[in-house]
Design an enzyme around this catalytic site. Structure first.
Site, PDB file in Angstrom:
ATOM      1  N   GLY A   1       1.098  -1.206  -0.346  1.00  0.00           N
ATOM      2  CA  GLY A   1      -0.064  -0.196  -0.580  1.00  0.00           C
ATOM      3  C   GLY A   1       1.297   0.749   0.204  1.00  0.00           C
ATOM      4  O   GLY A   1       0.336   2.529  -0.320  1.00  0.00           O
ATOM      5  N   HIS A   2       1.935   1.045   0.827  1.00  0.00           N
ATOM      6  CA  HIS A   2       2.819   2.118   0.504  1.00  0.00           C
ATOM      7  C   HIS A   2       4.718   2.059  -0.628  1.00  0.00           C
ATOM      8  O   HIS A   2       5.700   1.550  -0.086  1.00  0.00           O
ATOM      9  CB  HIS A   2       3.672   3.132   2.057  1.00  0.00           C
ATOM     10  CG  HIS A   2       3.885   4.564   1.889  1.00  0.00           C
ATOM     11  ND1 HIS A   2       4.409   4.452   1.292  1.00  0.00           N
ATOM     12  CD2 HIS A   2       3.453   5.236   2.900  1.00  0.00           C
ATOM     13  CE1 HIS A   2       5.087   5.818   1.473  1.00  0.00           C
ATOM     14  NE2 HIS A   2       4.259   6.200   2.794  1.00  0.00           N
TER      15      HIS A   2
ATOM     16  N   GLU B   1      -3.637  12.848   3.716  1.00  0.00           N
ATOM     17  CA  GLU B   1      -2.086  13.865   2.907  1.00  0.00           C
ATOM     18  C   GLU B   1      -2.324  13.694   1.705  1.00  0.00           C
ATOM     19  O   GLU B   1      -1.397  12.941   1.303  1.00  0.00           O
ATOM     20  CB  GLU B   1      -1.762  12.506   4.113  1.00  0.00           C
ATOM     21  CG  GLU B   1      -1.725  12.300   4.782  1.00  0.00           C
ATOM     22  CD  GLU B   1      -0.303  11.723   6.602  1.00  0.00           C
ATOM     23  OE1 GLU B   1       0.131  11.729   7.709  1.00  0.00           O
ATOM     24  OE2 GLU B   1      -0.114  10.266   5.343  1.00  0.00           O
TER      25      GLU B   1
ATOM     26  N   CYS C   1       7.982  14.837   3.756  1.00  0.00           N
ATOM     27  CA  CYS C   1       8.178  13.565   3.237  1.00  0.00           C
ATOM     28  C   CYS C   1       7.739  14.131   1.880  1.00  0.00           C
ATOM     29  O   CYS C   1       9.081  13.645   1.041  1.00  0.00           O
ATOM     30  CB  CYS C   1       8.071  12.622   3.565  1.00  0.00           C
ATOM     31  SG  CYS C   1       9.030  12.089   5.313  1.00  0.00           S
TER      32      CYS C   1
ATOM     33  N   CYS D   1       8.578   9.806  10.350  1.00  0.00           N
ATOM     34  CA  CYS D   1       8.726   9.785   8.748  1.00  0.00           C
ATOM     35  C   CYS D   1      10.281  10.607   8.382  1.00  0.00           C
ATOM     36  O   CYS D   1      10.719  10.774   7.699  1.00  0.00           O
ATOM     37  CB  CYS D   1       8.036   8.833   7.742  1.00  0.00           C
ATOM     38  SG  CYS D   1       6.458  10.789   7.899  1.00  0.00           S
TER      39      CYS D   1
END
Lengths: 652, 652
Positions: A208-209, A321, A339, A414
């Site tokens: 998913g990421h 986000e 990020c 992160c």
């Protein structure tokens, strides 16, 4: 050192030029430029970029290492290694912060081998990771300690491959720089497990990421092991087939609504989108897949024509986000995750290398000097997660997601180690080489060496001044003509170039002044970029900043801060006087800001009512002189309102 | 019928005037106005409000009942009653949708007793709820079927008291209207359990989602049982003591960051904030707590001076469904949850009753005709959850939270039955009475009867026309003078009044024209409100709509829709011509829209670049005539872009 193979094409971060050439043949059309390694691009500490990197080494990196211990990330790995009974702490993808810090440490140690503390961190953590690794190669503390039964069970959210990708990138950095060969075997064991499980004979699943795609391409470049690249490609090819997004977050959030070669818009979670795009360029370059590169460039056009902030930030929505609709670019609720800014830099870097197009370097510069730089405090130890372009009077900080000031660390941390790895690898992004010469994309106080012993010394007070002095210190041994290409930023309308003190008229072509000659050592080149204050306006479809201008100078976006207003003045009531000139200036009481912008302003009064029939006549009060400071420095004095976009007083 | 006691003060919705007087003495200072019951305020189906209520009865309510069955809400209660083995379906607070639909059905049956289908729903569901109730009085299907061990364990999120509150309100409506006395004992058993657990000798806990406070006040008014009111007060008094918000959502989200009497700003989740404020007014009125009323009015000023949309919508942020900072009012990302609009209506109603101030009626009108009305489709069977003021070209619908069109139902279906209960009780909000006469706040085709047999027949084509004809049909038996008070909306600058055909000059005082005399039956009063098209501007601190106007007429906000633009025209490029007049008009091809607004417009062209140095000269193309339609009707034709705020072309 035999593992330090290197592809010259598109590393995620710069590699060592000493290493071998391309591991696989790369289609010439896609191999425009090659990076310099950290040994060939050296930033001096005198300039702004060099000071950022030094601060990163002296403050940000030690701060990250400390926090990995105190926040529990290291403890989680100890528990996974069976060396601690402590409970798992933090996010389930907390390992990735360790990996990113390791990667940052490797880039830093490449030029600071004497840093014993950092060296110990790398060695100790590498050994710990090896001990935490399962026998089959799996490595993830959460799914080892907390939820082993859920291993691979929740691809939408588990971030297992995301964490794996950051591990691979750390291993590549450590090996490619020669800092340590010991992480690579750990990474490869895990990568081999991924190939077994997710490869052509394995399950059809994607993470998913995104992140593992670009990381696998890098691992392939380092090792030449084709299955890694094939797996990266497979993860791309499996998108758009309904594997992700069956829950509350639909497939657009995961960029899984269409096959990657067919998508026409950036969507969903911005960091995921941008990491995916970086991976697309990596795979396109290594496989010669022009359709994939086309798709990435098409999405670039979409992102940069309608969904990018003037600071280079990406992501208009706090909820999810995410990217917003076209031209949905609110200043106050700009999410602009740090990020995402870093990911945009990395994506543009890959596109620059693949195509040589200046527009990608322009965007690297924009996002570096504004969105990225603003995310870290002057002391290097406080960070923004979201990077709005406006902080309102009366803003109620809602903690981590809309903080009024930089915070020392985050529960989802992160961003800080992501800053650390970018800043540590910064010298590698200044310039590239090709067979015809050296291309300089970012200006700083630096020493640059291209293949064949062509060395250029660059001295400049950029971005505070537009004058860049270059000396061809070594011309290379072959006596052949070569081209020194100097980027003329898109923000620059006029400039002069001289060679050996003589003005030369060389019009910029495709964003670069190209000086081709047989160079002799000691020849100086001066590029002088005019750097007036610019009043930038946005496309009128950007409703959020209608009637406003942003003051910029060179690559820097400026902003107004409450700290520079007379007491009692409400920032939202300040107007720019359209008749007054805005000029660069020096304010003696702000010694840390080399250049401020001053402009004529007014304070408007509009009464109390929220809605009124008919044109509202603003009464304008006492004129005042506005002082704008670089956006990247905001919030380093007192906490308070800020805005980039300044309403212009109605004329007349 | 003995349970049909009624407080004349501040019911959550109007009660039957036949019922007894106040249960407890109410301080005169806080008891400005008394509601009429549904028996005393009758809407005729000819007018817009009457048509809305009829549509609600004929379409929305049956649609809600159907969906309670198909979506599983009824099945959940069957499982709780031990009559089904089916799995629990939907949100853990799904019971509240049942309770709200029950409340709506009760208000509707009060005037439509012949509706057998609705009657069956009330009787069957009431019986089901009684069977699903635990022996100790507890009633909640999720915490009975799925997680009995978690009963009362998660006050932040469980919504147990929220669901209880809606049950109480349904029971009050059923009992007060005489529709059914059977739900009240169920509600009281549960309420008695709450008093035992949460009362003065019980635990110190509050519900993360307010609702039970206002419901307990209502239950107290109906029953006269003081512990219910005391518990409502206790839930208010326990706020600001750190009981809520220890997780990701901090205490501001829950309005738990300060004691309720000290808060100065609306914060956090908008619906929670507004339900809490309704409860504050209820308790203030019943206990004579002026500090509590002051706090509510102070928060009103904050909300309506800096955080309310021109449509009356509340909630600027999708993330956390929350209020934003002051003047943070984006059109495209306006959350404007339907439930928040309804809650604002209910809060303003309570403030109107408590104080008699016209500003509260003004806001009831604004939100009813715009934010609330827009949430339901013309067919009464499709609903918006969020109510933005702009839908961009290229909008990517993200399902329920930012839908491009009204959806038939929602996984979190709080809004549709909330609309149903408001529309069903609509007649009760038109007017109030006090000892001195009758006050008319909302205009519609209706018959209104005040105590003492004073009956006024109102005929009007409002809001399409500003002329309101009133006939004093019955003057009351006592021969005393009384005052007919007619609200002059804040949007109205000029109006005329005539009595018996003779113009009278009565300046409005505090928002009302007050006509005091000994009335004779048959006397006619005509109030004629001038209703020109207004070009409304927002406070310049609202950056989101700088340089724009909203076209309004009477209480209606208008908007532009793609459907009314020439093919190929991008809505974001449309400008209002500042020199051209905007006028009300009739368009034969839009028979369902009695009044549109036409105005001179232009299409602007601004090139492709997102950011440009220097003033951007928009090239304006072919002029075009703009047609604006009432906002509440948007999205009933084709799905497409829409905007309320129209940029004004730069003059000259």
């Amino acid at each position: 050192m035999t593992q330090q193979k290197l592809s010259d094409t598109v590393p995620a971060a710069p590699g060592l030029q000493e290493a071998a050439g391309p591991v696989v043949p790369t289609p010439a059309a896609l191999s425009a430029l090659r990076p310099l390694g950290l040994g060939q691009a050296r930033l001096r500490a005198e300039g702004l970029l060099g000071r950022w990197r030094r601060r990163n080494a002296e403050d940000t990196l030690p701060h990250c290492v400390d926090n990995l211990h105190t926040a529990g990330n290291i403890g989680n790995l100890r528990a996974a290694a069976g060396e601690s009974e402590d409970e798992f702490v933090g996010m389930w993808f907390a390992d990735s912060d360790v990996h990113k810090t390791l990667e940052a440490a490797a880039w830093q140690l490449a030029t600071s081998p004497e840093d014993d503390g950092l060296r110990s961190f790398v060695d100790d953590t590498t050994a710990l990771l090896a001990r935490a690794q399962r026998e089959d190669g799996y490595l993830n503390s959460y799914f080892t300690v907390v939820a082993p039964q859920e291993r691979w069970a929740k691809p939408d959210w588990s971030h297992e491959l995301y964490c794996a990708g950051h591990l691979f990138q750390a291993a590549v950095a450590a090996a490619r720089t020669g800092v340590s060969p010991d992480l690579l075997p750990v990474a490869r064991r895990f990568a081999d497990l991924l190939v077994e499980r997710f490869g052509p004979d394995g399950v059809e699943e994607v993470c998913g990421h995104p992140e593992v795609e670009t990381a696998l391409a890098e691992l392939y470049r380092l090792t030449g092991h084709r299955p890694y690249l094939d797996l990266a490609q497979r993860f791309l090819d499996l998108r758009g087939r309904g594997l992700l997004g069956h829950g509350r977050f639909g497939p657009r959030y995961y960029q899984d609504h269409q096959p990657v070669r067919e998508v026409r818009e950036v969507t969903g979670h911005a960091v995921r989108q941008l990491y995916l795009l970086a991976g697309m360029v990596d795979v396109a370059v290594e496989t010669g897949d022009l359709a994939l590169l086309d798709a990435a460039e098409r999405l670039w056009a979409d992102a940069f024509r309608s969904r990018t902030y003037v600071t280079g930030a990406h992501g208009s929505r706090h909820r999810e986000e995410a990217y917003g609709d076209p031209y949905e670019l609110p200043s106050d609720r700009a999410y602009g995750e740090t990020c995402a800014a870093i990911a945009s830099f990395q994506w543009n870097w890959r596109l620059l290398l693949a195509t040589g197009r200046a527009r990608y370097a322009d965007e690297m510069e924009r996002v570096l000097y504004n969105a990225v730089a603003a995310a870290v405090s002057s002391d290097g130890r406080h960070f923004f997660y979201s990077n709005p372009l406006q902080l309102r009077t009366g803003h109620a900080s809602s903690g981590e997601e809309a903080a009024s000031r930089r915070l020392p660390w985050y529960s989802c941390a992160c961003c800080p180690p992501n800053i650390a790895r970018l800043m540590a690898s910064l010298p590698g992004y200044l310039a590239t080489a090709d067979d015809g010469g050296l291309q300089i994309h970012l200006y700083g106080d630096a020493s640059l060496t291209a293949p064949g012993g062509r060395r250029v010394e660059m001295r400049t007070a950029y971005p505070w001044q537009g004058r860049i002095e270059l000396e061809v210190a070594e011309a290379g041994g072959d006596g052949q003509a070569w081209t020194l290409a100097l980027r003329v930023p898109a923000w620059c309308d006029t400039y002069t170039v001289s060679v050996g003190g003589e003005p030369v008229r060389v019009p910029a072509r495709d964003g670069y002044v190209r000086l081709t000659r047989v160079w002799t050592p000691g020849t100086t080149v001066v590029l002088d970029l005019d750097m007036p204050v610019r009043q930038v306006t946005a496309h009128p479809r950007v409703d959020a900043v209608r009637g406003c201008v942003a003051l910029t100078r060179g690559p820097l976006v400026y902003c107004l801060e409450q700290a520079d207003l007379p007491p009692g003045t409400v920032l939202e009531d300040v107007r720019l006087d359209p008749g007054a000139e805005a000029t660069a200036a020096r304010r003696e009481d702000l010694p840390d800001i080399p250049v401020v912008i001053t402009a004529g302003g007014l304070v408007a009064h509009a009464g109390d009512s929220l809605y009124t029939a008919g044109a509202r006549r603003e009464r304008t009060g006492t004129p005042l002189t506005l002082t704008a400071v670089p956006y990247f420095l905001w919030g380093n004095r007192s906490e308070g309102p800020m805005r980039v976009w300044i309403p212009v007083a109605a004329a007349g």
